[in-house]
Scaffold this motif. Sequence first.
Motif, PDB file in Angstrom:
ATOM      1  N   ARG A   1       0.283  -7.790  -5.503  1.00  0.00           N
ATOM      2  CA  ARG A   1      -1.401  -6.728  -5.015  1.00  0.00           C
ATOM      3  C   ARG A   1      -1.001  -5.614  -6.640  1.00  0.00           C
ATOM      4  O   ARG A   1      -2.400  -6.568  -7.071  1.00  0.00           O
ATOM      5  CB  ARG A   1      -0.582  -5.216  -4.278  1.00  0.00           C
TER       6      ARG A   1
ATOM      7  N   LEU B   1      -4.173  -7.150  -8.676  1.00  0.00           N
ATOM      8  CA  LEU B   1      -4.995  -6.005 -10.225  1.00  0.00           C
ATOM      9  C   LEU B   1      -5.303  -6.527 -11.039  1.00  0.00           C
ATOM     10  O   LEU B   1      -6.013  -6.171 -11.399  1.00  0.00           O
ATOM     11  CB  LEU B   1      -4.958  -4.750  -9.541  1.00  0.00           C
TER      12      LEU B   1
ATOM     13  N   LYS C   1      -1.788   3.153  -2.307  1.00  0.00           N
ATOM     14  CA  LYS C   1      -2.390   3.572  -4.207  1.00  0.00           C
ATOM     15  C   LYS C   1      -3.099   2.220  -4.489  1.00  0.00           C
ATOM     16  O   LYS C   1      -4.163   2.485  -4.802  1.00  0.00           O
ATOM     17  CB  LYS C   1      -1.529   4.957  -3.903  1.00  0.00           C
ATOM     18  N   LEU C   2      -2.539   1.325  -4.023  1.00  0.00           N
ATOM     19  CA  LEU C   2      -2.839  -0.075  -4.703  1.00  0.00           C
ATOM     20  C   LEU C   2      -3.958  -0.635  -4.460  1.00  0.00           C
ATOM     21  O   LEU C   2      -5.012  -1.934  -4.830  1.00  0.00           O
ATOM     22  CB  LEU C   2      -1.773  -0.767  -5.398  1.00  0.00           C
ATOM     23  N   ASP C   3      -3.865  -0.335  -2.926  1.00  0.00           N
ATOM     24  CA  ASP C   3      -4.929  -1.068  -1.600  1.00  0.00           C
ATOM     25  C   ASP C   3      -6.287  -0.431  -2.214  1.00  0.00           C
ATOM     26  O   ASP C   3      -7.294  -0.888  -1.832  1.00  0.00           O
ATOM     27  CB  ASP C   3      -4.464  -1.541  -0.501  1.00  0.00           C
ATOM     28  N   PHE C   4      -6.337   1.064  -1.993  1.00  0.00           N
ATOM     29  CA  PHE C   4      -7.386   1.637  -2.290  1.00  0.00           C
ATOM     30  C   PHE C   4      -8.864   1.164  -3.348  1.00  0.00           C
ATOM     31  O   PHE C   4      -8.412   0.785  -4.410  1.00  0.00           O
ATOM     32  CB  PHE C   4      -7.236   2.976  -2.659  1.00  0.00           C
ATOM     33  N   LYS C   5      -9.611   0.310  -2.801  1.00  0.00           N
ATOM     34  CA  LYS C   5     -11.217   0.321  -3.550  1.00  0.00           C
ATOM     35  C   LYS C   5     -10.953   0.664  -5.000  1.00  0.00           C
ATOM     36  O   LYS C   5     -11.210   0.183  -5.839  1.00  0.00           O
ATOM     37  CB  LYS C   5     -11.627   0.552  -2.298  1.00  0.00           C
TER      38      LYS C   5
ATOM     39  N   THR D   1      -9.008   2.264  -7.145  1.00  0.00           N
ATOM     40  CA  THR D   1      -7.367   1.615  -8.102  1.00  0.00           C
ATOM     41  C   THR D   1      -8.058   1.241  -9.537  1.00  0.00           C
ATOM     42  O   THR D   1      -9.084   0.333  -9.313  1.00  0.00           O
ATOM     43  CB  THR D   1      -6.485   1.260  -7.825  1.00  0.00           C
ATOM     44  N   THR D   2      -8.111   2.287  -9.937  1.00  0.00           N
ATOM     45  CA  THR D   2      -8.380   1.625 -11.816  1.00  0.00           C
ATOM     46  C   THR D   2      -6.553   1.764 -12.543  1.00  0.00           C
ATOM     47  O   THR D   2      -6.316   2.407 -12.106  1.00  0.00           O
ATOM     48  CB  THR D   2      -9.091   2.332 -12.460  1.00  0.00           C
TER      49      THR D   2
ATOM     50  N   GLU E   1       3.025   4.390  -2.199  1.00  0.00           N
ATOM     51  CA  GLU E   1       2.047   3.353  -3.770  1.00  0.00           C
ATOM     52  C   GLU E   1       1.540   1.838  -2.954  1.00  0.00           C
ATOM     53  O   GLU E   1       1.043   1.701  -3.755  1.00  0.00           O
ATOM     54  CB  GLU E   1       3.386   2.402  -4.411  1.00  0.00           C
TER      55      GLU E   1
ATOM     56  N   ASP F   1      -1.665  -2.982 -17.376  1.00  0.00           N
ATOM     57  CA  ASP F   1      -1.033  -1.566 -17.091  1.00  0.00           C
ATOM     58  C   ASP F   1       1.124  -1.750 -16.938  1.00  0.00           C
ATOM     59  O   ASP F   1       1.139  -2.097 -16.651  1.00  0.00           O
ATOM     60  CB  ASP F   1      -1.705  -1.502 -15.550  1.00  0.00           C
TER      61      ASP F   1
END
Length: 192
Positions: free
Chosen positions: A164, A168, A33-37, A39-40, A30, A84
């Motif tokens: 995180r 976002l 995934k949240l750190d992935f650039k 991420t939308t 998790e 979200d």
Amino acid sequence: QLDAAQRAEYLGSALRQSERLGTLIDELFELAKLDFKGTTLQCERFVLAELAADVVQKFALEAQSRGVTLQLDSPDRHAFVAADLGLLERVFENLVGNALRHTPAGGVVGVQLERRGDTIDVTVADTGRGIPPGELPFLFDRYWRGRASAAGDGAGLGLAITRRILELHGSTIRAESDGASGSRFRFALPLA
């Protein structure tokens, strides 16, 4: 060569450790995934008070079994945010779940939503043992576990995930405690 009671004890221990490892792996994925650039957020417009009420209801039985009073104070039940929903639900679950784990029987965990200008301020507070002042700067660091949670099953990622998710959403979270009587976690979200 073990008797039935010993087998049950060892199997129970192995099951608990497997569940803890599964939780750790889920939280690691998790957070990655949240750190992935790329991420939308899947933003939608919803009433934040309704989400908070759903999470409070979700923890009601656990609070009751622990002898803790769980409260929601949200006078403005018509304030919309654009966020979200699933990720904010995770934020509330992390904060309320932590507060319940650190509040003894007879204590109170409260979720308060207050409209201030063009934002909704959220506070999750408890009457637990508090957080030592020296630990406050590290609460949201990955894998960090304070003295109070060192014996627990947590992996030290829940508050890092919470921070995180709020980052976002363009928000920040802060923790407050005098180290002796309770803790407060605060963040704000813009109104939609």
